[in-house]
Design an enzyme around this catalytic site. Structure first.
Site, PDB file in Angstrom:
ATOM      1  N   LYS A 113      -5.927  13.265  94.720  1.00  0.00           N
ATOM      2  CA  LYS A 113      -6.840  11.973  95.881  1.00  0.00           C
ATOM      3  C   LYS A 113      -5.279  10.932  94.798  1.00  0.00           C
ATOM      4  O   LYS A 113      -4.484  10.094  95.832  1.00  0.00           O
ATOM      5  CB  LYS A 113      -7.380  10.968  95.611  1.00  0.00           C
ATOM      6  CG  LYS A 113      -8.262  12.503  96.176  1.00  0.00           C
ATOM      7  CD  LYS A 113      -9.578  11.409  96.864  1.00  0.00           C
ATOM      8  CE  LYS A 113     -10.545  12.449  97.793  1.00  0.00           C
ATOM      9  NZ  LYS A 113     -12.264  12.635  96.924  1.00  0.00           N
ATOM     10  N   LYS A 197      -8.829  24.576 102.520  1.00  0.00           N
ATOM     11  CA  LYS A 197      -9.498  24.394 102.700  1.00  0.00           C
ATOM     12  C   LYS A 197      -9.559  23.550 104.399  1.00  0.00           C
ATOM     13  O   LYS A 197      -8.931  22.835 104.360  1.00  0.00           O
ATOM     14  CB  LYS A 197     -11.040  23.708 101.508  1.00  0.00           C
ATOM     15  CG  LYS A 197     -10.455  22.392 101.916  1.00  0.00           C
ATOM     16  CD  LYS A 197     -11.373  21.953 100.968  1.00  0.00           C
ATOM     17  CE  LYS A 197     -11.336  20.407 101.111  1.00  0.00           C
ATOM     18  NZ  LYS A 197     -11.643  19.597 100.608  1.00  0.00           N
ATOM     19  N   LYS A 200     -11.914  17.137 106.591  1.00  0.00           N
ATOM     20  CA  LYS A 200     -12.235  15.317 107.509  1.00  0.00           C
ATOM     21  C   LYS A 200     -11.163  15.478 107.632  1.00  0.00           C
ATOM     22  O   LYS A 200     -10.427  14.685 108.566  1.00  0.00           O
ATOM     23  CB  LYS A 200     -13.408  14.828 107.019  1.00  0.00           C
ATOM     24  CG  LYS A 200     -14.153  14.951 107.156  1.00  0.00           C
ATOM     25  CD  LYS A 200     -15.623  14.374 106.499  1.00  0.00           C
ATOM     26  CE  LYS A 200     -16.651  15.412 106.364  1.00  0.00           C
ATOM     27  NZ  LYS A 200     -17.876  14.435 105.582  1.00  0.00           N
TER      28      LYS A 200
HETATM   29  P1  TYM Z   1     -17.972  16.188 101.229  1.00  0.00           P
HETATM   30  O1  TYM Z   1     -18.101  15.055 102.200  1.00  0.00           O
HETATM   31  O2  TYM Z   1     -16.590  16.098 101.148  1.00  0.00           O
HETATM   32  O3  TYM Z   1     -18.655  17.850 101.389  1.00  0.00           O
HETATM   33  C1  TYM Z   1     -20.167  17.511 101.728  1.00  0.00           C
HETATM   34  C2  TYM Z   1     -20.266  19.148 102.053  1.00  0.00           C
HETATM   35  O4  TYM Z   1     -19.570  20.377 102.385  1.00  0.00           O
HETATM   36  C3  TYM Z   1     -18.969  20.707 101.685  1.00  0.00           C
HETATM   37  N1  TYM Z   1     -17.391  21.852 101.970  1.00  0.00           N
HETATM   38  C4  TYM Z   1     -16.880  22.756 102.382  1.00  0.00           C
HETATM   39  N2  TYM Z   1     -17.650  23.772 101.749  1.00  0.00           N
HETATM   40  C5  TYM Z   1     -17.049  24.882 101.929  1.00  0.00           C
HETATM   41  N3  TYM Z   1     -15.890  25.121 102.579  1.00  0.00           N
HETATM   42  C6  TYM Z   1     -14.772  23.536 102.615  1.00  0.00           C
HETATM   43  N4  TYM Z   1     -13.728  23.849 103.391  1.00  0.00           N
HETATM   44  C7  TYM Z   1     -15.607  22.432 102.485  1.00  0.00           C
HETATM   45  N5  TYM Z   1     -15.569  21.554 103.064  1.00  0.00           N
HETATM   46  C8  TYM Z   1     -16.703  20.806 102.527  1.00  0.00           C
HETATM   47  C9  TYM Z   1     -18.208  20.374 100.605  1.00  0.00           C
HETATM   48  O5  TYM Z   1     -18.783  21.076  98.996  1.00  0.00           O
HETATM   49  C10 TYM Z   1     -19.970  19.226 100.185  1.00  0.00           C
HETATM   50  O6  TYM Z   1     -21.111  20.518  99.681  1.00  0.00           O
HETATM   51  N6  TYM Z   1     -19.023  14.563  96.252  1.00  0.00           N
HETATM   52  C11 TYM Z   1     -19.332  15.105  97.580  1.00  0.00           C
HETATM   53  C12 TYM Z   1     -20.658  13.934  98.626  1.00  0.00           C
HETATM   54  C13 TYM Z   1     -22.062  14.179  97.452  1.00  0.00           C
HETATM   55  C14 TYM Z   1     -22.954  14.761  97.162  1.00  0.00           C
HETATM   56  C15 TYM Z   1     -23.095  14.104  95.750  1.00  0.00           C
HETATM   57  C16 TYM Z   1     -23.018  16.297  96.648  1.00  0.00           C
HETATM   58  C17 TYM Z   1     -21.886  12.613  96.577  1.00  0.00           C
HETATM   59  N7  TYM Z   1     -23.308  12.848  95.557  1.00  0.00           N
HETATM   60  C18 TYM Z   1     -24.298  14.741  95.053  1.00  0.00           C
HETATM   61  C19 TYM Z   1     -23.328  17.031  95.986  1.00  0.00           C
HETATM   62  C20 TYM Z   1     -25.046  16.916  95.456  1.00  0.00           C
HETATM   63  C21 TYM Z   1     -18.752  15.211  98.759  1.00  0.00           C
HETATM   64  O7  TYM Z   1     -17.325  14.052  98.899  1.00  0.00           O
HETATM   65  O8  TYM Z   1     -18.690  15.692  99.601  1.00  0.00           O
END
Ligand code: TYM
Length: 333
Positions: A113, A197, A200
């Site tokens: 980032k 991957k 968004k």
């Molecule tokens: P975020 O919002 O980027 O993504 C949410 C969830 O979707 C999964 N994900 C994917 N899995 C497989 N392939 C992909 N291309 C893909 N894109 C997204 C992510 O692995 C995630 O599980 N930091 C986290 C949010 C968060 C969180 C937490 C998660 C904040 N606190 C505590 C678990 C526990 C995030 O930005 O996810």
């Protein structure tokens, strides 16, 4: 016996895509049946990218509606909005005192980032894994269903949980484990642009909320190559990725058919894409319809959010009380 605890979250920075669904939501649906689940919308985390108040609010509402449309059941799981449970920010502050600059700077997501957005390398970005650890351990989670991209953040949460236990000579926090849908490795759903991957902000995603026409257009534009010229040749990354999506979205006999066609060099990528697009549309269309319905019902959305906040706060407050006592926040005078 009491149920094992699960925590996971998704940032409200856009609609849910297939990566979110197959990396996380699919496990949420499975786990809500047998575990004590806390699924939340990580709106505080999303502040690292400075959304406007309007975008923040609409993002939270959208993801809440999408959680529900996917089938997450507020009667079974605790669904809440992160900022409704401010205890997590308190725990984040305490954990920050034992999180070191070197280890935070070394995380790949921070480095990525900082590289891609050098004008906005804020402290929230640096301490992002600390807040995530607080989210997880404040409910004493044992399992965290996330995709492969969150592996390092989860590793940090494990480290911070263990460090607190050692520092205060207690076993307050379980060391959280990753949970995967099929018990195998954590997964990464690829995008349509040939490498990496689905994300968004990568512009390579297919969203649950998306219009079927748009989905078909995107899939037909997916990157491929000129096609195999030697039987049984290795697939290049863009084609391998299309097959990965096909394996997730389509029936095994469909995958076997295109695999065989690839191996005998008779494959027509247009046919594969048509099939993939139709299978995606069949999957997303009922979810899309439910999202549209739920978005109209502010009263229901408000009720779900309030109910979840109450349950999550109760659990967070109990842990925070123990944390504060261990740290030594008690009046002796
Ligand atoms: P975020 O919002 O980027 O993504 C949410 C969830 O979707 C999964 N994900 C994917 N899995 C497989 N392939 C992909 N291309 C893909 N894109 C997204 C992510 O692995 C995630 O599980 N930091 C986290 C949010 C968060 C969180 C937490 C998660 C904040 N606190 C505590 C678990 C526990 C995030 O930005 O996810």
């Amino acid at each position: 016996m009491s149920k094992q605890i699960v925590v996971s979250g998704i940032r409200p920075t856009g609609n849910l895509h297939l990566g979110n669904y197959f990396g996380a939501v699919r496990s949420f649906l499975k786990m809500q049946e047998d575990y004590n689940c806390y699924f939340f919308i990580a709106d505080i985390h999303s502040l690292t990218t400075h959304p406007t108040p309007g975008d923040l609010q609409s993002g939270v509402k959208q993801v809440l509606a999408e959680y529900l449309a996917c089938g997450i059941d507020p009667e079974k799981a605790t669904i809440f909005i992160q900022s409704d449970v401010t205890e997590v920010v308190e725990l984040y502050t305490f954990l920050n005192m034992n999180a070191y600059l070197g280890e935070l700077e070394r995380t790949t997501s921070f480095k990525d980032k900082a590289r891609s957005n050098p004008e906005n390398v804020n402290a929230g970005l640096l301490t992002y894994p600390v807040l995530m650890a607080a989210d997880i351990i404040i409910h004493k989670a044992e399992y965290v269903p996330v995709g492969k991209d969150q592996e390092q953040n989860l590793e940090m949460a494990r480290k911070f949980a263990g460090r607190f236990n050692r520092m205060y000579n207690c076993e307050l926090f379980p060391i959280p484990q990753p949970f995967t849908f099929d018990g195998g490795d954590m997964i990464k759903i690829p995008g349509l642009d040939g490498s990496g991957k689905m994300g968004k902000s990568e512009g390579n995603g297919i969203f649950l909320y998306e219009d079927p026409k748009e989905i078909r257009k995107k899939v037909m534009r997916a990157v491929t190559d000129a096609g195999p010229t030697e039987p049984n040749s290795k697939k290049a990354e863009p084609v391998e990725n299309l097959f990965k999506l096909l394996k997730i979205m389509s029936q095994p006999d469909v995958v076997a058919h295109f695999d065989a066609a690839y191996n005998d060099c008779s494959i027509r990528y247009g046919d594969l894409k048509n099939q993939l697009a139709e299978d995606i549309v069949t999957f997303t269309s009922p979810i899309r319809e439910r999202i549209l319905e739920i978005l109209k019902d502010d009263v229901y959305l408000g009720k779900v959010a309030r109910m979840g906040a109450e349950k999550a706060r109760e659990s967070a407050q109990a842990t925070l009380k123990e944390v504060k006592a261990l740290i030594g926040f008690k009046r002796l005078f």
